[in-house]
Design a protein around this motif. Structure first.
Motif, PDB file in Angstrom:
ATOM      1  N   ASP A 191      -0.082 -32.535   4.253  1.00 40.17           N
ATOM      2  CA  ASP A 191       0.771 -31.396   3.421  1.00 40.17           C
ATOM      3  C   ASP A 191       0.143 -31.038   1.992  1.00 40.17           C
ATOM      4  OD1 ASP A 191       1.453 -33.430   1.897  1.00 40.17           O
ATOM      5  OD2 ASP A 191       3.799 -33.614   2.632  1.00 40.17           O
ATOM      6  N   SER A 192       0.955 -30.425   1.354  1.00 38.72           N
ATOM      7  CA  SER A 192       0.499 -29.682   0.160  1.00 38.72           C
ATOM      8  C   SER A 192       0.273 -30.727  -1.087  1.00 38.72           C
ATOM      9  CB  SER A 192       1.386 -28.687  -0.554  1.00 38.72           C
ATOM     10  OG  SER A 192       2.563 -29.229  -0.472  1.00 38.72           O
ATOM     11  N   MET A 193       0.647 -31.889  -0.597  1.00 32.63           N
ATOM     12  CA  MET A 193       0.911 -33.186  -1.651  1.00 32.63           C
ATOM     13  C   MET A 193      -0.119 -34.197  -0.914  1.00 32.63           C
ATOM     14  SD  MET A 193       2.930 -32.461  -3.819  1.00 32.63           S
ATOM     15  CE  MET A 193       3.133 -34.221  -4.664  1.00 32.63           C
ATOM     16  N   GLY A 194      -0.946 -33.736  -0.005  1.00 38.08           N
ATOM     17  CA  GLY A 194      -1.870 -34.738   0.529  1.00 38.08           C
ATOM     18  C   GLY A 194      -1.447 -35.704   1.476  1.00 38.08           C
ATOM     19  N   ARG A 195      -0.272 -35.772   1.865  1.00 39.29           N
ATOM     20  CA  ARG A 195       0.558 -36.659   2.721  1.00 39.29           C
ATOM     21  C   ARG A 195       0.189 -36.238   4.338  1.00 39.29           C
ATOM     22  NH1 ARG A 195       6.010 -36.045  -0.489  1.00 39.29           N
ATOM     23  NH2 ARG A 195       5.606 -33.989   0.473  1.00 39.29           N
ATOM     24  N   TYR A 196       0.306 -37.330   5.009  1.00 41.63           N
ATOM     25  CA  TYR A 196       0.244 -37.254   6.510  1.00 41.63           C
ATOM     26  C   TYR A 196       1.069 -38.091   7.068  1.00 41.63           C
ATOM     27  CZ  TYR A 196      -2.524 -41.436   7.216  1.00 41.63           C
ATOM     28  OH  TYR A 196      -3.092 -42.681   7.243  1.00 41.63           O
ATOM     29  N   ALA A 197       1.533 -38.013   8.333  1.00 40.78           N
ATOM     30  CA  ALA A 197       2.323 -38.983   9.221  1.00 40.78           C
ATOM     31  C   ALA A 197       1.826 -38.667  10.635  1.00 40.78           C
ATOM     32  CB  ALA A 197       3.681 -38.866   9.202  1.00 40.78           C
ATOM     33  N   ILE A 198       1.341 -39.806  11.305  1.00 42.15           N
ATOM     34  CA  ILE A 198       0.908 -39.779  12.661  1.00 42.15           C
ATOM     35  C   ILE A 198       2.039 -40.589  13.558  1.00 42.15           C
ATOM     36  CG2 ILE A 198      -0.773 -40.116  14.456  1.00 42.15           C
ATOM     37  CD1 ILE A 198      -2.914 -40.055  12.327  1.00 42.15           C
ATOM     38  N   GLU A 199       2.668 -39.805  14.441  1.00 40.77           N
ATOM     39  CA  GLU A 199       3.890 -40.412  15.066  1.00 40.77           C
ATOM     40  C   GLU A 199       3.654 -40.593  16.529  1.00 40.77           C
ATOM     41  OE1 GLU A 199       7.648 -38.504  13.453  1.00 40.77           O
ATOM     42  OE2 GLU A 199       6.225 -36.775  13.410  1.00 40.77           O
ATOM     43  N   ASN A 200       4.436 -41.595  16.974  1.00 40.63           N
ATOM     44  CA  ASN A 200       4.388 -41.762  18.445  1.00 40.63           C
ATOM     45  C   ASN A 200       3.018 -42.426  19.163  1.00 40.63           C
ATOM     46  OD1 ASN A 200       6.416 -39.067  18.239  1.00 40.63           O
ATOM     47  ND2 ASN A 200       7.418 -40.701  19.169  1.00 40.63           N
ATOM     48  N   ILE A 201       2.625 -43.295  18.202  1.00 35.20           N
ATOM     49  CA  ILE A 201       1.459 -43.838  18.648  1.00 35.20           C
ATOM     50  C   ILE A 201       1.469 -44.975  19.600  1.00 35.20           C
ATOM     51  CG2 ILE A 201      -0.829 -44.969  17.749  1.00 35.20           C
ATOM     52  CD1 ILE A 201       0.151 -43.780  14.955  1.00 35.20           C
ATOM     53  N   LYS A 202       0.775 -45.035  20.449  1.00 35.71           N
ATOM     54  CA  LYS A 202       0.781 -46.356  21.515  1.00 35.71           C
ATOM     55  C   LYS A 202       0.133 -47.492  20.687  1.00 35.71           C
ATOM     56  CE  LYS A 202       0.014 -45.533  25.731  1.00 35.71           C
ATOM     57  NZ  LYS A 202      -0.769 -45.051  26.875  1.00 35.71           N
ATOM     58  N   ALA A 203       0.320 -48.683  20.961  1.00 32.78           N
ATOM     59  CA  ALA A 203      -0.097 -49.743  20.332  1.00 32.78           C
ATOM     60  C   ALA A 203      -1.364 -49.943  21.056  1.00 32.78           C
ATOM     61  CB  ALA A 203       0.888 -51.160  20.557  1.00 32.78           C
ATOM     62  N   GLY A 204      -2.231 -50.313  19.898  1.00 34.56           N
ATOM     63  CA  GLY A 204      -3.801 -50.425  20.243  1.00 34.56           C
ATOM     64  C   GLY A 204      -4.731 -50.435  19.096  1.00 34.56           C
ATOM     65  N   LYS A 205      -6.073 -50.669  19.311  1.00 32.65           N
ATOM     66  CA  LYS A 205      -6.966 -50.729  18.245  1.00 32.65           C
ATOM     67  C   LYS A 205      -7.651 -49.491  18.265  1.00 32.65           C
ATOM     68  CE  LYS A 205     -10.870 -53.913  17.184  1.00 32.65           C
ATOM     69  NZ  LYS A 205     -11.720 -55.193  17.667  1.00 32.65           N
ATOM     70  N   TYR A 206      -7.772 -48.880  16.898  1.00 31.34           N
ATOM     71  CA  TYR A 206      -8.250 -47.723  16.746  1.00 31.34           C
ATOM     72  C   TYR A 206      -9.264 -47.412  15.596  1.00 31.34           C
ATOM     73  CZ  TYR A 206      -4.188 -46.523  19.556  1.00 31.34           C
ATOM     74  OH  TYR A 206      -3.172 -46.225  20.412  1.00 31.34           O
TER      75      TYR A 206
END
Length: 561
Positions: A191-206
């Motif tokens: 967003d305009s403040m440089g913030r992000y949120a990634i939701e509903n992620i499946k457990a795992g290695k990324y």
């Protein structure tokens, strides 16, 4: 009483017409003028499927609002994570938005739809906040979450519309699914403040990356030198939700270094590369011709080009040369090329220009001498040294310069004044250079049209400011920089904990510290291909306003413990 039977029918007719117009006025309704402006955004009242629902197997998404809506730039604003296969078609009918997908959703996957500013009310274009929908095609909703920020490594400012993406990591196929060859599995934009949120992620290695692309050319793949990227050296094992997964992005040189072509163009011989050349060397091969090719041909570096000028423009000639070219990260091309000039039917117009650095009337920083350069748009063939007269303002006579007062660079496009001059702080006693129009003759035999009169004085200490402070923390090797309002480095110091920058021009400043963790005397920006991150950079979070004859004290930066 007697009635006038002639008037009465007319009276009835008039009354009937008036009554009809009254009914028409009542039936015709319009928006009232004036009143309060609608500032209430649409409210989402229902969705299909329901938010957080499971076992969805449809091909259509429906959102109903409490008022009429429309869409704006929905293809840009709508984020669907993970990415879908295929495309969708959107339709709006009054208060309903429908998305119809041409391919089925993946099995046992949780999808998140974030609409951003893609849905607005019909009349005033008010934007509802946080319109999101999550559902699963399996029997459970994946609920893990990571949040953080994205900022510029070198400037420290938070960045909007940066993409943060997750790529499923498989030890046996570590390089098969990555940011430089495909879109992420999960992603979010800042967003305009440089913030992000990634939701509903499946457990795992990324593998986790942050990528900054032009908004109108976004493809979610790291494939251009102009893009900024940040990454972690090791994959992230996501078993629970995380916060503070922050990124600092920087530009890398990822293009392979290639020679694109070599040929004559108009009166020039041009060697072209796919990106900027940092340096080059040329060794001519004498094929028995009695010629000095170091002066017959003048190679000039201009970004991704090496242009050769022929001193005798109307003379056909050629010579082979061993050439070596290097890019900004040390990639090298060694080759043998023939520089060949043929008949020139229509020479390309190329004006001969000149500029001085520093510009005339620029005060020279106190305690520093005059480091004057002349820069030309073409190589200089000849220079009349005695056509430049130097002296001080108010003197009746001056001195003509000699060849010993000047030094050319290797391709004769720049000359430095190397005579030591003691400047005055008074404009009435300014140091002057008077340059005649015919002083410089280019390789194409053109010259400057006008005389020039340059003046330089020493700056007064009272016209400058001072910034001082201390570098705190565990690192002993670092570079401190003063950055001006345009992002240029104004002064640097190295490995000095209690620093003091003097003779700074007034204006907005910030302080940046580049940490030299490997103690090699310079800052290293890492390597994307090897997945090594840059050495740390810390930028003062607040902007400093420096005034003339003023000192800003105790400007401390903590490098951590």
């Amino acid at each position: 009483m007697k009635f006038n039977h002639f008037v009465c029918p007319f009276t009835y007719l008039l009354a009937s017409i008036t009554f009809i117009f009254f009914l028409a006025a009542c039936a015709s309704q319009s928006m009232p003028t004036g009143g309060l402006k609608d500032i209430t955004p649409p409210k989402l009242i229902s969705t299909y499927p329901n938010d957080q629902s499971t076992n969805f197997n449809g091909d259509m998404i429906i959102l109903d609002f409490d008022e009429d809506i429309t869409t704006q730039k929905l293809q840009e604003e709508l984020q669907i994570s993970p990415f879908i296969e295929g495309t969708y078609k959107s339709t709006v009918k009054r208060n309903r938005l429908t998305l119809k997908f041409d391919k089925p959703f993946a099995e046992n996957t949780t999808y998140t739809f974030s609409f951003g500013k893609g849905v607005v009310d019909f009349n005033e274009k008010n934007v509802p906040k946080n319109i999101k929908l999550a559902f699963s095609t399996g029997d459970k909703i994946d609920s893990l979450l990571i949040t953080g920020t994205v900022s510029s490594l070198m400037r420290g400012n938070k960045l909007e519309n940066a993409m943060v993406g997750l790529y499923a990591y498989n030890d046996s196929e570590a390089d098969s699914f990555d940011i430089d060859n495909r879109r992420p599995l999960y992603f979010s934009l800042t967003d305009s403040m440089g913030r992000y949120a990634i939701e509903n992620i499946k457990a795992g290695k990324y593998k986790v990356y942050a990528l900054v692309e032009p908004k109108d050319k976004r493809d979610y793949i790291y494939n251009k030198n102009t893009e900024l990227i940040g990454f972690y050296e090791e994959p992230l094992q996501i078993k629970s939700s995380y916060s503070g997964v922050d990124f600092k992005v920087i530009r890398y040189d990822i293009l392979p270094f290639k020679l694109s072509g070599a040929r004559q163009r108009a009166q020039y011989f041009e060697i072209k590369f796919n990106k900027n050349v940092a340096d080059y060397t040329i060794e001519y091969q004498d094929e028995g011709k009695d010629a000095d090719y170091d002066t017959l041909f003048y190679p000039v570096l201009q970004d991704e080009y090496i242009n050769f000028y022929n001193r005798n423009m109307n003379t056909e000639d050629s010579i082979s040369a061993l050439m070596s070219f290097t890019d900004s990260i040390g990639n090298r091309i060694d080759t043998t090329l023939t520089v060949q000039f043929g008949t020139v039917r229509k020479p390309r117009e190329s004006p001969f220009t000149f500029r001085e650095d520093p510009p005339s009337n620029t005060p020279i920083i106190p305690t520093e001498g005059l480091n004057l350069r002349f820069l030309f748009s073409k190589p200089i063939l000849t220079m009349q040294y005695d056509s430049i007269v130097i002296g001080f303002k108010g003197d009746s006579t001056g001195n003509r310069t000699t060849a010993a007062d000047w030094k050319f660079n290797k391709n004769r496009t720049e000359i430095s004044f190397i005579k030591s001059i003691e400047l005055s702080t008074e404009k009435e006693k300014a140091f002057q250079l008077q340059i005649r129009s015919n002083t410089f003759v280019s390789v194409e035999n053109d010259t400057l049209k006008d005389n020039k009169n340059l003046e330089y004085t020493q700056g007064k200490l009272s016209d400058y400011g001072v910034i001082s402070g201390e570098v705190l923390g565990k690192y002993d090797n670092f570079i401190i920089e003063v950055i001006d309002a345009k992002g240029n480095v104004e002064q640097t110091l190295q490995n000095i904990r209690k620093y003091r920058f003097e003779n700074l021009l007034p204006g907005k400043k910030t302080i940046r510290v580049l940490v030299d963790t490997n103690a090699n005397g310079k800052w290293d920006n890492g390597d994307f291909k090897e997945r090594t991150i840059p050495e740390p950079v810390l930028t003062l979070t607040r902007e400093l306003e420096l005034k003339a004859n003023w000192e800003l004290e105790d400007i401390n930066i903590d490098l951590g413990y």
